[in-house]
Structure formats: structure tokens, C-alpha cells
Scaffold this motif. Sequence first.
Motif, PDB file in Angstrom:
ATOM      1  N   ILE A  90       0.783  -1.287  -0.230  1.00  0.00           N
ATOM      2  CA  ILE A  90       0.023   0.067   0.230  1.00  0.00           C
ATOM      3  C   ILE A  90       0.847   1.170  -0.021  1.00  0.00           C
ATOM      4  CG2 ILE A  90      -1.746   1.274   1.497  1.00  0.00           C
ATOM      5  CD1 ILE A  90      -3.128  -1.485   2.017  1.00  0.00           C
ATOM      6  N   LEU A  91       2.117   1.298   1.274  1.00  0.00           N
ATOM      7  CA  LEU A  91       2.693   2.550   0.915  1.00  0.00           C
ATOM      8  C   LEU A  91       3.762   2.509  -0.116  1.00  0.00           C
ATOM      9  CD1 LEU A  91       3.785   1.794   4.751  1.00  0.00           C
ATOM     10  CD2 LEU A  91       2.721   4.337   3.706  1.00  0.00           C
ATOM     11  N   LYS A  92       4.155   1.684  -1.063  1.00  0.00           N
ATOM     12  CA  LYS A  92       4.676   1.911  -2.196  1.00  0.00           C
ATOM     13  C   LYS A  92       3.663   2.137  -3.598  1.00  0.00           C
ATOM     14  CE  LYS A  92       8.962  -0.063  -1.417  1.00  0.00           C
ATOM     15  NZ  LYS A  92       9.647   0.826  -0.855  1.00  0.00           N
ATOM     16  N   GLY A  93       2.341   2.119  -3.208  1.00  0.00           N
ATOM     17  CA  GLY A  93       1.376   2.326  -4.159  1.00  0.00           C
ATOM     18  C   GLY A  93       1.053   3.631  -4.141  1.00  0.00           C
ATOM     19  N   ALA A  94       1.162   4.519  -2.643  1.00  0.00           N
ATOM     20  CA  ALA A  94       0.493   5.180  -2.458  1.00  0.00           C
ATOM     21  C   ALA A  94       2.164   6.454  -2.675  1.00  0.00           C
ATOM     22  CB  ALA A  94       0.441   5.704  -0.895  1.00  0.00           C
ATOM     23  N   GLU A  95       3.012   6.147  -2.783  1.00  0.00           N
ATOM     24  CA  GLU A  95       4.478   6.552  -2.731  1.00  0.00           C
ATOM     25  C   GLU A  95       4.435   6.552  -4.426  1.00  0.00           C
ATOM     26  OE1 GLU A  95       7.024   4.758  -0.933  1.00  0.00           O
ATOM     27  OE2 GLU A  95       6.410   5.402   0.973  1.00  0.00           O
ATOM     28  N   GLU A  96       4.162   5.630  -4.974  1.00  0.00           N
ATOM     29  CA  GLU A  96       3.626   5.686  -6.741  1.00  0.00           C
ATOM     30  C   GLU A  96       2.982   6.421  -7.451  1.00  0.00           C
ATOM     31  OE1 GLU A  96       4.173   1.864  -8.636  1.00  0.00           O
ATOM     32  OE2 GLU A  96       2.457   2.505  -8.806  1.00  0.00           O
ATOM     33  N   TYR A 136      -1.226  12.086   4.315  1.00  0.00           N
ATOM     34  CA  TYR A 136      -2.120  10.913   3.946  1.00  0.00           C
ATOM     35  C   TYR A 136      -1.272   9.700   3.957  1.00  0.00           C
ATOM     36  CZ  TYR A 136      -5.571   7.429   3.014  1.00  0.00           C
ATOM     37  OH  TYR A 136      -6.601   6.472   2.646  1.00  0.00           O
ATOM     38  N   VAL A 137       0.022   9.721   3.029  1.00  0.00           N
ATOM     39  CA  VAL A 137       0.548   8.863   2.750  1.00  0.00           C
ATOM     40  C   VAL A 137       1.711   8.770   5.198  1.00  0.00           C
ATOM     41  CG1 VAL A 137       3.506   8.124   2.821  1.00  0.00           C
ATOM     42  CG2 VAL A 137       1.896   8.795   1.479  1.00  0.00           C
ATOM     43  N   LYS A 138       1.581   9.459   5.383  1.00  0.00           N
ATOM     44  CA  LYS A 138       1.645   9.566   7.270  1.00  0.00           C
ATOM     45  C   LYS A 138       1.408   8.700   8.248  1.00  0.00           C
ATOM     46  CE  LYS A 138       4.611  13.874   7.428  1.00  0.00           C
ATOM     47  NZ  LYS A 138       5.117  15.521   7.894  1.00  0.00           N
ATOM     48  N   PHE A 139      -0.166   8.700   7.443  1.00  0.00           N
ATOM     49  CA  PHE A 139      -1.165   8.151   8.244  1.00  0.00           C
ATOM     50  C   PHE A 139      -1.051   7.556   8.402  1.00  0.00           C
ATOM     51  CE2 PHE A 139      -5.444   6.013   7.057  1.00  0.00           C
ATOM     52  CZ  PHE A 139      -5.821   6.197   7.973  1.00  0.00           C
ATOM     53  N   LEU A 140      -0.939   6.471   6.649  1.00  0.00           N
ATOM     54  CA  LEU A 140      -0.873   4.845   6.000  1.00  0.00           C
ATOM     55  C   LEU A 140       0.828   3.980   7.107  1.00  0.00           C
ATOM     56  CD1 LEU A 140      -1.231   4.992   2.525  1.00  0.00           C
ATOM     57  CD2 LEU A 140      -2.678   3.822   4.290  1.00  0.00           C
ATOM     58  N   LYS A 141       1.638   4.860   7.537  1.00  0.00           N
ATOM     59  CA  LYS A 141       2.954   4.769   8.392  1.00  0.00           C
ATOM     60  C   LYS A 141       1.965   4.771   9.493  1.00  0.00           C
ATOM     61  CE  LYS A 141       6.368   6.477   5.286  1.00  0.00           C
ATOM     62  NZ  LYS A 141       7.117   7.618   4.507  1.00  0.00           N
ATOM     63  N   ARG A 142       1.128   4.889   9.847  1.00  0.00           N
ATOM     64  CA  ARG A 142       0.900   4.720  11.208  1.00  0.00           C
ATOM     65  C   ARG A 142       0.355   3.466  11.971  1.00  0.00           C
ATOM     66  NH1 ARG A 142      -1.944  10.115  11.623  1.00  0.00           N
ATOM     67  NH2 ARG A 142      -3.351   9.130  13.045  1.00  0.00           N
TER      68      ARG A 142
END
Length: 177
Positions: A138-144, A151-157
Motif C-alpha cells: 500500500i505504501l509503495k503504491g501511495a508513493e508511486e 495521508y502517506v504519514k497516516f498510512l505509515k502509522r
Amino acid sequence: MSNTFFYFAYGSNLLSKRIRINNPSARRVGIGKLADHRLDFITYSTRWKGASATIVPHKEHYVWGAIWEISNNDMPHLDRQEGVHVNIYKPLHVQVQLLNESFLECRVYMQTIIPDYVEYIEHLPFERFPSGIYITTILKGAEECNLPEKYVKFLKRVPKNDYFGNAELKLELDIID
């Protein structure tokens, strides 16, 4: 009549390599925000070895995701991937807000089980933790996709369970750092 449909992806299908395993026609057309919904995790996925993502209607929350244009011929593959045939997810049509403030109707999948609300994502019960490989996808996709940094910071939590092995996919994603 169009030969394609728009799909709003918020989980592992954010990553282009992942979505194209079962949906080779997928072409990312941008990103968008689904208002009045929250991201949550509930049903255990044997493929991912942990809880899988869902959206849940919730006022004043939002979920960011990728918007894919996909051939209608791939819709049965996407439905199967999402477990529609076994009642894990159900397809919905939602209005997704684009970066230019306009809206686009998209197909999205929501789990049929609605999880209890947890105010802070870090407080998910252990049985609702996704696996490391799933969150990493999910994080790789969010960054891609260049989803907003907040929102990426939220996903990292999002907490992870104890499984950090590979997913049961037809293609090796090569994403473990």
C-alpha cells in the motif's frame, strides 16, 4: 457506451505492478479523495496473511486513492480478486473528488463486514492488523501515485502483525526493503 470503467483503489491496488496482475488493461488516470469515508482493516486475508483494507462510511473523514481506467473485460477479474463471489467485498459506485475539484464516478469495493470504529489507527486490535507485506505494498503504491504526504504519514502509522514474508500472488512484487 464506454468499453471502460473507472476504479478507485485505496489498498494494494494502488501499486501498478499489483493491479496489473489480474487487470492488465489498468491505466492510472490520477488520484482522488473519497469524502465521508475512513480507511479501516477487518477481514483476514490468506493471500496477505493479515487483515485487509476496507472503506467505511464516516462523516468528516476521507480516503485517498488511485483512479484507474480499466477495460470492462477485466471487471470479472477485479470482482474475483476482491472476493465478490464469496461475499468478502461488494462493489459500489461513488463520487471521487479529483485534484481539480471536479468529481468522477468510480467503482470501489467495500467489505461486507463493517468494523467497529477505532479513533486512532494505532489502536486497532491485533486481529485487525495487516501484514508487513500488505502495508508495504500500500505504501509503495501511495508513493508511486504521489498521494498527499499527510495521508502517506497516516498510512505509515497503521500497525502491522508479526508476518513479514511474501504474499500469495502470481507475481513477486519485490517490495520488501
